[in-house]
Design a protein around this motif. Structure first.
Motif, mmCIF file in Angstrom:
data_model
loop_
_atom_site.group_PDB
_atom_site.id
_atom_site.type_symbol
_atom_site.label_atom_id
_atom_site.label_comp_id
_atom_site.label_asym_id
_atom_site.label_seq_id
_atom_site.Cartn_x
_atom_site.Cartn_y
_atom_site.Cartn_z
ATOM 1 N N LEU A 142 0.869 -1.178 0.000
ATOM 2 C CA LEU A 142 0.000 0.000 0.000
ATOM 3 C C LEU A 142 0.907 1.230 0.000
ATOM 4 C CD1 LEU A 142 -2.817 1.286 0.168
ATOM 5 C CD2 LEU A 142 -2.685 1.069 2.663
ATOM 6 N N ASN A 147 -2.550 6.208 0.850
ATOM 7 C CA ASN A 147 -3.967 6.050 1.199
ATOM 8 C C ASN A 147 -4.465 7.360 1.786
ATOM 9 O OD1 ASN A 147 -6.449 4.804 1.529
ATOM 10 N ND2 ASN A 147 -5.905 3.861 3.483
ATOM 11 N N LEU A 194 -10.008 3.661 1.030
ATOM 12 C CA LEU A 194 -9.589 2.284 1.332
ATOM 13 C C LEU A 194 -9.601 2.076 2.836
ATOM 14 C CD1 LEU A 194 -6.594 1.475 -1.069
ATOM 15 C CD2 LEU A 194 -9.009 0.933 -1.343
ATOM 16 N N PRO A 195 -10.115 0.929 3.268
ATOM 17 C CA PRO A 195 -10.755 -0.136 2.475
ATOM 18 C C PRO A 195 -12.040 0.336 1.800
ATOM 19 C CG PRO A 195 -10.150 -0.932 4.671
ATOM 20 C CD PRO A 195 -10.008 0.549 4.702
ATOM 21 N N ALA A 240 -5.555 6.708 -3.472
ATOM 22 C CA ALA A 240 -4.726 5.645 -2.901
ATOM 23 C C ALA A 240 -3.939 5.009 -4.039
ATOM 24 C CB ALA A 240 -5.565 4.597 -2.175
ATOM 25 N N GLY A 245 -10.174 -4.684 2.482
ATOM 26 C CA GLY A 245 -9.830 -4.628 3.898
ATOM 27 C C GLY A 245 -9.748 -5.992 4.551
ATOM 28 N N ASN A 270 -4.928 -6.968 5.648
ATOM 29 C CA ASN A 270 -4.256 -5.742 6.064
ATOM 30 C C ASN A 270 -2.875 -5.735 5.409
ATOM 31 O OD1 ASN A 270 -3.315 -3.457 7.325
ATOM 32 N ND2 ASN A 270 -3.884 -4.117 9.393
ATOM 33 N N SER A 274 -0.057 0.479 6.276
ATOM 34 C CA SER A 274 -0.947 -0.522 6.862
ATOM 35 C C SER A 274 -2.256 0.150 7.232
ATOM 36 C CB SER A 274 -0.292 -1.138 8.102
ATOM 37 O OG SER A 274 -1.204 -1.950 8.828
ATOM 38 N N TYR A 275 -3.296 -0.646 7.401
ATOM 39 C CA TYR A 275 -4.546 -0.127 7.944
ATOM 40 C C TYR A 275 -4.505 -0.040 9.461
ATOM 41 C CZ TYR A 275 -6.483 -1.126 3.297
ATOM 42 O OH TYR A 275 -6.730 -1.162 1.950
ATOM 43 N N THR A 283 -2.182 0.970 13.052
ATOM 44 C CA THR A 283 -1.169 1.943 13.474
ATOM 45 C C THR A 283 -0.298 1.294 14.541
ATOM 46 O OG1 THR A 283 -2.698 2.871 15.107
ATOM 47 C CG2 THR A 283 -2.594 3.953 12.945
ATOM 48 N N ARG A 293 -7.348 -3.000 14.572
ATOM 49 C CA ARG A 293 -7.373 -4.239 13.809
ATOM 50 C C ARG A 293 -5.972 -4.855 13.782
ATOM 51 N NH1 ARG A 293 -9.029 -3.599 7.848
ATOM 52 N NH2 ARG A 293 -8.000 -5.615 7.763
ATOM 53 N N GLY A 323 -2.548 -6.376 12.472
ATOM 54 C CA GLY A 323 -1.679 -5.980 11.379
ATOM 55 C C GLY A 323 -0.254 -6.413 11.635
#
Length: 793
Positions: A399, A402, A407-408, A581, A602, A605, A652-653, A655, A686, A688
């Motif tokens: 990725l 973004n 996204l997602p 993105a 999504g 990840n 990444s989605y 952190t 989430r 990751g």
């Protein structure tokens, strides 16, 4: 009673020596060459340089009494059902063993860069995607599966991995390489070697050495690099794979270095590889590489002269077929032009390897394991292999940006999927995949494996979304190639077609909440694609009309997510700040469509990191991140080489917080080590995976050194709120550099800085740890520590 060479209680060396002493010159020479059944009759384009010009009819009956050393690409020359191919190979091996007085079978080799190189075989991601995964363990698992399949079908040697460090991404074979950093290439490549060798398959390191440093990024071009660049950038991955990986074969490169062809370089193939590194395996020629000493490099004027140069340098086996090591070499030996002891040296190595592989054992059978007993089928694409191919594809997706908050993708969004590669399986496949290498010459046959397109995969991933599709422009490729609108159409008609495609794409994008633009390369060979062997690029502009298409889509005002399926990085600065993105996938294989769709939705990840820098502008090449100070942006030049996205970059989605960096000791002897620790915490909502990268900065040295270079990395998977401690075992050997032109390396006392970073860019350095190396200057050799071991606790 078994002959001495069949006595398994003796060492392989003794058995091989006993056999060698009983052989005639013709029988010894037969072990140093290969035959390529079908190559001279297979119609279509070359799949090796000058294949049809240099391939000659094989007189198998005439060769059998002396024996045959190797068999070239039993599965990878033409489409064949796996079980039929294995049975045909077994019959041929039976014939070969019965045809010579010692009962010696051939050693069969096959390509395996993206899996078993055969029809109906799993297509794994290309090596550039291995590099993007930053996951040696997973690459090793893939290699184990590939090796197991090869061995089950009667193959003994795999022609992989490619350990060429990318020096100029315009080079067409960038897709076959692992990345632009020697440490990443070395660690990932060594993991592949270990996986392949663990199954009994002989791994073959390619291409030794300097091939990727060619002038202008041109295939088969000369290489002009200094001895320090050779020692510090080009050679370490090979050294690591030989010493730590246990590779049993090396393939010489096509290029020359400062005028000396690799195939005729005794310093490279004997003094360094064998005498210094301790390599004991076989050196094989890249296809027709011995002939090129006569025909391309012009350092020999006869076939026999070329054979003599290669043999003296340390080439043991001529591939893919016998042209120089047969009658021409025999005549040169008998004329006193080549010492027969050189033939004996190479033949002993080949026979020893055949002993190690069990090919000289009294109970050897031509029937491969897959066809033994009641088995009557060979499955080259089983669920276990597809599962690992999927996992590797998912880990390799990067990725890049973004910024638009799209996204997602929303599960009920109106999504326009636009681009010439959106609904094309070829988007997933590099040039060393069977469908793109051989299968394109057989359009009447299906691909052989299921390769979902991104358009199809996204529809399955988001069943509640309204997903539409438009091509937008012709598929990238040379004029007249498949998918090219101008191939057999008048210029006016082609222009109208291009205009109508753009207009349709604009309407489709304007009627959507988000547009996914799917662009990139179509792989091919020798100019028949935009990426691949012999498909070098003038610059790093997106191929064909794809840049114009992207401009058209952005002009609609609909947020655009750029998805790239490529074999090299392309310049994206023209669209910096305009895209919602951007996602990069490097020919991710048969499971690449679902992998990228999973990232867009999504479900996955993203955790891939760039193995090569993404440039801002299309010119200014060659450039890689590991530059000395004068290689970076400066006021003395109007060209700014700073990339848009740096080596090691990837989002990444989730952190992550990087906390409590420390070292056990900051004063380290020049022969000592210390452990660096860092706590990584998932602060998102989430799961990751963070990729922690460790770079070395040497503020002052006696030669100009890279400002920063990778010396370690670790993947850190974490659930929300979870933390883990990353340990790096830093040894002072990792700070060594080639002080003298002969490659002699030193570790000198003085200040160093370790940089814990999320990419090679200065802005992504999270923490620095100053170190002081103390004590006397040390000279180190090939026994130095090569790897900074990383552990995640």
């Amino acid at each position: 009673m078994p002959q001495p060479w069949q006595d398994t209680s003796l060492s392989a060396e003794d058995r091989a020596a006993a056999l060698l002493s009983s052989m005639t010159l013709e029988e010894k020479l037969a072990q140093l060459s290969s035959v390529w059944p079908g190559s001279e009759t297979e119609e279509g384009e070359d799949v090796a340089p000058l294949q049809h010009e240099l391939s000659e009819a094989v007189d198998l009956d005439g060769l059998l009494p002396h024996g045959i050393g190797q068999l070239t690409r039993p599965f990878g020359t033409s489409p064949v059902e796996p079980a039929e191919g294995a049975a045909a190979l077994a019959r041929l091996q039976t014939r070969i063993a019965a045809g010579n007085r010692f009962g010696i079978p051939a050693l069969a080799h096959e390509e395996c860069l993206t899996g078993v190189f055969a029809w109906r075989a799993t297509v794994f991601p290309t090596p550039l995607a291995w590099g993007a995964s930053f996951d040696p363990a997973l690459v090793g698992r893939a290699a184990e599966l590939i090796g197991g399949s090869l061995a089950s079908a009667g193959i003994h040697q795999g022609l992989a991995p490619v350990l060429d460090v990318v020096r100029d991404p315009r080079w067409g074979r960038t897709e076959e390489s692992i990345g632009e950093d020697p440490y990443l290439v070395g660690t990932i490549g060594t993991a592949y070697v270990r996986g392949l060798e663990s199954t009994g398959i002989v791994a073959t390191l390619k291409h030794f050495a300097g091939y990727s440093a060619s002038r202008g990024g041109r295939n088969h071009a000369p290489v002009s690099i200094g001895p320090r660049e050779l020692a510090d950038v080009v050679l370490p991955p090979f050294e690591m794979a030989v010493r730590d990986g246990g590779a049993r074969s090396v393939m010489h490169a096509y290029n020359d270095i400062d005028g000396v062809p690799s195939a005729a370089n005794p310093w490279l193939l004997t003094e360094l590889l064998r005498d210094t590194w301790g390599f004991t395996g076989t050196v094989v020629a890249d296809y027709f590489g011995v002939s090129f000493l006569e025909l391309a490099h012009r350092v020999a004027d006869t076939r026999g002269g070329a054979a003599g140069l290669a043999l003296a340098a340390g080439v043991d086996v001529e591939l893919p077929s016998v042209r120089c090591f047969g009658t021409p070499l025999r005549d040169a030996v008998r004329a006193g032009e080549v010492d027969e002891s050189l033939v004996d040296r190479a033949a002993l190595r080949v026979l020893r390897q055949k002993c190690e592989l069990g090919l000289l054992d009294p109970d050897w059978s031509a029937t491969p394991p897959a066809l033994a007993g009641t088995a009557d089928s060979v499955d080259f694409d089983p669920p276990a292999m597809r599962a690992v191919a999927r996992e590797l594809a998912e880990e390799s997706v990067v990725l890049l940006a973004n910024d638009g908050g799209v996204l997602p993708l929303a599960p009920d969004a109106r999504i326009a999927v636009v681009g010439p590669l959106a609904d094309d399986p070829a988007a997933m496949l590099g040039c060393y995949t069977f469908p793109r290498h051989v299968g394109v010459e057989h359009p009447e046959l299906p691909l052989g494996v299921e390769v979902p397109t991104l358009f199809a995969a996204l529809r399955g991933e988001l069943p509640g979304a309204r997903i539409t599709h438009a091509e937008g422009c012709a598929a990238p490729g040379p004029a007249g190639s498949a998918g090219d609108a101008g191939g057999a159409v008048s210029a006016g008609a082609a222009a109208l077609t291009a205009e109508s495609r753009l207009a349709q794409a604009a309407r489709t994008a304007a009627d959507a909440d988000v547009c996914v633009a799917v662009l990139g390369d179509r792989s091919g060979l020798f100019g028949r694609g935009t990426s691949g062997e012999g498909c070098d690029a003038d610059d790093l502009e997106l191929p064909g009309d794809q840049g114009a298409l992207l401009d058209t889509l952005l002009a609609t005002g609909t947020p655009v997510v750029l998805v790239l399926f490529t074999g090299r990085p392309y310049a994206l600065g023209r669209w910096s700040g305009l895209l919602a993105a951007a996602v990069q996938a490097f020919f991710p294989g048969e499971e690449g469509g679902p992998a990228v769709a999973g990232v867009l939705s999504g479900r996955v990840n993203p955790s891939g990191r760039l193995p090569v820098s993404v440039p801002y502008a299309p010119g200014g090449q060659p450039w890689t991140y590991a530059q000395p100070p004068l290689g970076l942006r400066g006021d003395a030049s109007s060209i700014d080489p700073t990339p848009l996205f740096a080596f090691g970059h990837g989002l990444s989605y989730a952190t992550f917080a990087w906390e409590r960096p420390e070292a056990d000791a900051t004063d380290v002897p020049t022969d000592g080590e210390t452990t660096v620790r860092l706590t990584v915490r998932n602060t998102g909502d989430r799961a990751g995976t963070e990729v922690v990268q460790l770079y070395l900065h040497d503020p002052v040295a006696r030669i100009a050194r890279p400002v920063s270079r990778l010396i370690g990395y670790a993947r850190v998977p974490l659930r929300p709120g979870e933390s883990a401690e990353v340990h790096f075992a830093f040894h002072a050997d990792l700070a060594s550099y080639p002080l003298r032109a002969d490659g002699t390396r030193v570790v000198e006392p003085g200040a160093l800085e370790l940089r814990l970073a999320s990419s090679s860019a200065d802005s992504d350095v999270r923490h620095t740890i100053p170190l002081a190396l103390t004590g006397p200057e040390r000279t180190v050799d090939h026994r130095r520590r090569l790897v900074c071991e990383a552990r995640v606790k």
